[in-house]
Write a protein that holds these residues in place. Sequence first.
Motif, PDB file in Angstrom:
ATOM      1  N   THR A 172      85.031 -13.955   3.429  1.00  0.00           N
ATOM      2  CA  THR A 172      85.476 -14.034   4.820  1.00  0.00           C
ATOM      3  C   THR A 172      86.598 -13.030   5.078  1.00  0.00           C
ATOM      4  O   THR A 172      87.154 -12.418   4.164  1.00  0.00           O
ATOM      5  N   GLY A 173      86.925 -12.873   6.354  1.00  0.00           N
ATOM      6  CA  GLY A 173      88.064 -12.047   6.728  1.00  0.00           C
ATOM      7  C   GLY A 173      87.886 -10.573   6.480  1.00  0.00           C
ATOM      8  O   GLY A 173      88.827  -9.885   6.081  1.00  0.00           O
ATOM      9  N   LEU A 174      86.672 -10.046   6.721  1.00  0.00           N
ATOM     10  CA  LEU A 174      86.402  -8.627   6.517  1.00  0.00           C
ATOM     11  C   LEU A 174      86.530  -7.880   7.850  1.00  0.00           C
ATOM     12  O   LEU A 174      85.954  -8.295   8.853  1.00  0.00           O
ATOM     13  N   ALA A 175      87.269  -6.788   7.832  1.00  0.00           N
ATOM     14  CA  ALA A 175      87.506  -6.041   9.066  1.00  0.00           C
ATOM     15  C   ALA A 175      86.419  -5.017   9.340  1.00  0.00           C
ATOM     16  O   ALA A 175      86.070  -4.760  10.493  1.00  0.00           O
ATOM     17  N   THR A 176      85.881  -4.395   8.301  1.00  0.00           N
ATOM     18  CA  THR A 176      84.821  -3.392   8.452  1.00  0.00           C
ATOM     19  C   THR A 176      84.019  -3.358   7.159  1.00  0.00           C
ATOM     20  O   THR A 176      84.575  -3.578   6.071  1.00  0.00           O
ATOM     21  N   VAL A 177      82.709  -3.102   7.256  1.00  0.00           N
ATOM     22  CA  VAL A 177      81.825  -3.185   6.105  1.00  0.00           C
ATOM     23  C   VAL A 177      80.927  -1.951   6.058  1.00  0.00           C
ATOM     24  O   VAL A 177      80.312  -1.579   7.058  1.00  0.00           O
ATOM     25  N   LEU A 217      71.473  -2.937  -3.111  1.00  0.00           N
ATOM     26  CA  LEU A 217      72.445  -2.397  -2.168  1.00  0.00           C
ATOM     27  C   LEU A 217      73.874  -2.630  -2.661  1.00  0.00           C
ATOM     28  O   LEU A 217      74.161  -3.625  -3.308  1.00  0.00           O
ATOM     29  N   ASP A 218      74.755  -1.691  -2.347  1.00  0.00           N
ATOM     30  CA  ASP A 218      76.173  -1.808  -2.658  1.00  0.00           C
ATOM     31  C   ASP A 218      76.969  -1.981  -1.370  1.00  0.00           C
ATOM     32  O   ASP A 218      76.568  -1.484  -0.304  1.00  0.00           O
ATOM     33  N   VAL A 219      78.111  -2.660  -1.494  1.00  0.00           N
ATOM     34  CA  VAL A 219      78.965  -2.934  -0.338  1.00  0.00           C
ATOM     35  C   VAL A 219      80.395  -2.569  -0.669  1.00  0.00           C
ATOM     36  O   VAL A 219      80.888  -2.854  -1.765  1.00  0.00           O
ATOM     37  N   MET A 220      81.071  -1.918   0.280  1.00  0.00           N
ATOM     38  CA  MET A 220      82.518  -1.809   0.254  1.00  0.00           C
ATOM     39  C   MET A 220      83.033  -2.296   1.603  1.00  0.00           C
ATOM     40  O   MET A 220      82.598  -1.801   2.647  1.00  0.00           O
ATOM     41  N   ALA A 221      83.928  -3.261   1.571  1.00  0.00           N
ATOM     42  CA  ALA A 221      84.498  -3.799   2.802  1.00  0.00           C
ATOM     43  C   ALA A 221      86.011  -3.797   2.692  1.00  0.00           C
ATOM     44  O   ALA A 221      86.567  -3.947   1.599  1.00  0.00           O
ATOM     45  N   MET A 222      86.658  -3.639   3.835  1.00  0.00           N
ATOM     46  CA  MET A 222      88.117  -3.731   3.895  1.00  0.00           C
ATOM     47  C   MET A 222      88.499  -4.997   4.629  1.00  0.00           C
ATOM     48  O   MET A 222      87.942  -5.322   5.672  1.00  0.00           O
ATOM     49  N   ARG A 223      89.460  -5.717   4.051  1.00  0.00           N
ATOM     50  CA  ARG A 223      89.877  -6.992   4.622  1.00  0.00           C
ATOM     51  C   ARG A 223      90.844  -6.826   5.784  1.00  0.00           C
ATOM     52  O   ARG A 223      91.089  -7.781   6.533  1.00  0.00           O
ATOM     53  N   GLU A 224      91.405  -5.674   5.931  1.00  0.00           N
ATOM     54  CA  GLU A 224      92.268  -5.382   7.069  1.00  0.00           C
ATOM     55  C   GLU A 224      92.321  -3.878   7.243  1.00  0.00           C
ATOM     56  O   GLU A 224      91.923  -3.113   6.354  1.00  0.00           O
TER      57      GLU A 224
END
Length: 308
Positions: free
Chosen positions: A198-203, A231-238
Motif C-alpha cells: 500500500t501507499g505507492l505514489a507511482t509505479v 514482469l518487474d515492478v519499481m514503485a516509489m512510496r512518496e
Amino acid sequence: MRALLVVNPKATTTSERSRDVLVRALRSEVDLTVAYTRRRGHAVQLAKEAAAEGIDLVVTLGGDGTVNEAVNGLMAAGDKADNRPGLAVVPGGSTNVLARAVGMPRDWADGVSVILEALREERYRRISLGLADDRHFTFSAGLGLDAEVIRRVEQARHRGRTSTPALYLRSTVAQYFLETRRRPPPVTLERPGEQPETGLATVIVQNVAPWTYLGDRPVNPCPDASFDTGLDVMAMRELHLTSTTRTARQILAQQPNPRGKRVLNLHDLETFTLRSECPLAFQLDGEYLGERDKVEFRSIPDALRIVC
C-alpha cells in the motif's frame, strides 16, 4: 515468404526516399505488401488482417507506438507464437526501445541489414509480453508520474514540438514541480498469496530492461527485467524531492540499482493488480492511454517470434 510492411508515414528518422530503399531491400527476400497507417490504432487492424490472411511476417517501420499496435493485432491471431506471424522491427521512431532491447542497431538501414540476414538464416527470438487488462505491451507500463510526463510530451508534440531527450527532461521537471500530486499515496499493489503493498505514489512495470532511453543513456528502474522472466515492478512510496532525486540518479547510473526505504522492487511476477484511490495517468510502451483507477497485469511467456 509473404510479408506485410506497416509504415507510419510520420516516422521521425526516415524519409520517403529511405522508405523506398527499405521496400526494395525487403522485396529481394520476401513477397512484400506495403500498408501505411492513417490514424491511431490502424496498425492493430492491419496486423490482425495480415494474420487472418496467412501472412508469415509483419514488419513495422515506425516508433514504439506503431510496434505496440502491430503486436496487439498479431496477438489476436492464434493461441501460440508458432500460429502467429513473426515480427520484424525497423527502427523509425525517436526512441525505439523494443528494437534496441532485442539488439537492433539504431540506424534504420543497419537494422534492415540485420533483418535480411536473420530472414536468410531463419533466425527468430521468442519473447514474452505483458498484458495490462486487455492490451499487450512489449517493454513497459506505468501508472502515475511517468505516464503524466508522457501525456505532457504528447501534448507538446501536438503543438508542433519535436520529441527529443531535452523535451522529456523539461516535461519531467515541469510535471513534477507544477502538477503531480505528492500526497496522499494513492496506489495499492495486490498479488495472489501476498500481503498488499500500500501507499505507492507511482509505479513502473517492465517486461525487459531498459525502461526507456534518454538519447544513448539507458534508463533502468528494473535492471533485472527480461523477456525470459515475468514482469518487474519499481514503485516509489512518496515523491519527496530528496528521495525522488536519489532514485532518479540510481536508475540513470551505469550500474543501476534503485533501492531505499521508499522504493519497492519486485521481480518476475506472473500476475498482479494495481488499484488507485483516484484515477491516475496510465501508459503502455510510451503511449498515454488516459487515466485508470485499476489495472490488472499478467505476463505472457513465449508470446511472439521476433526477427533479430
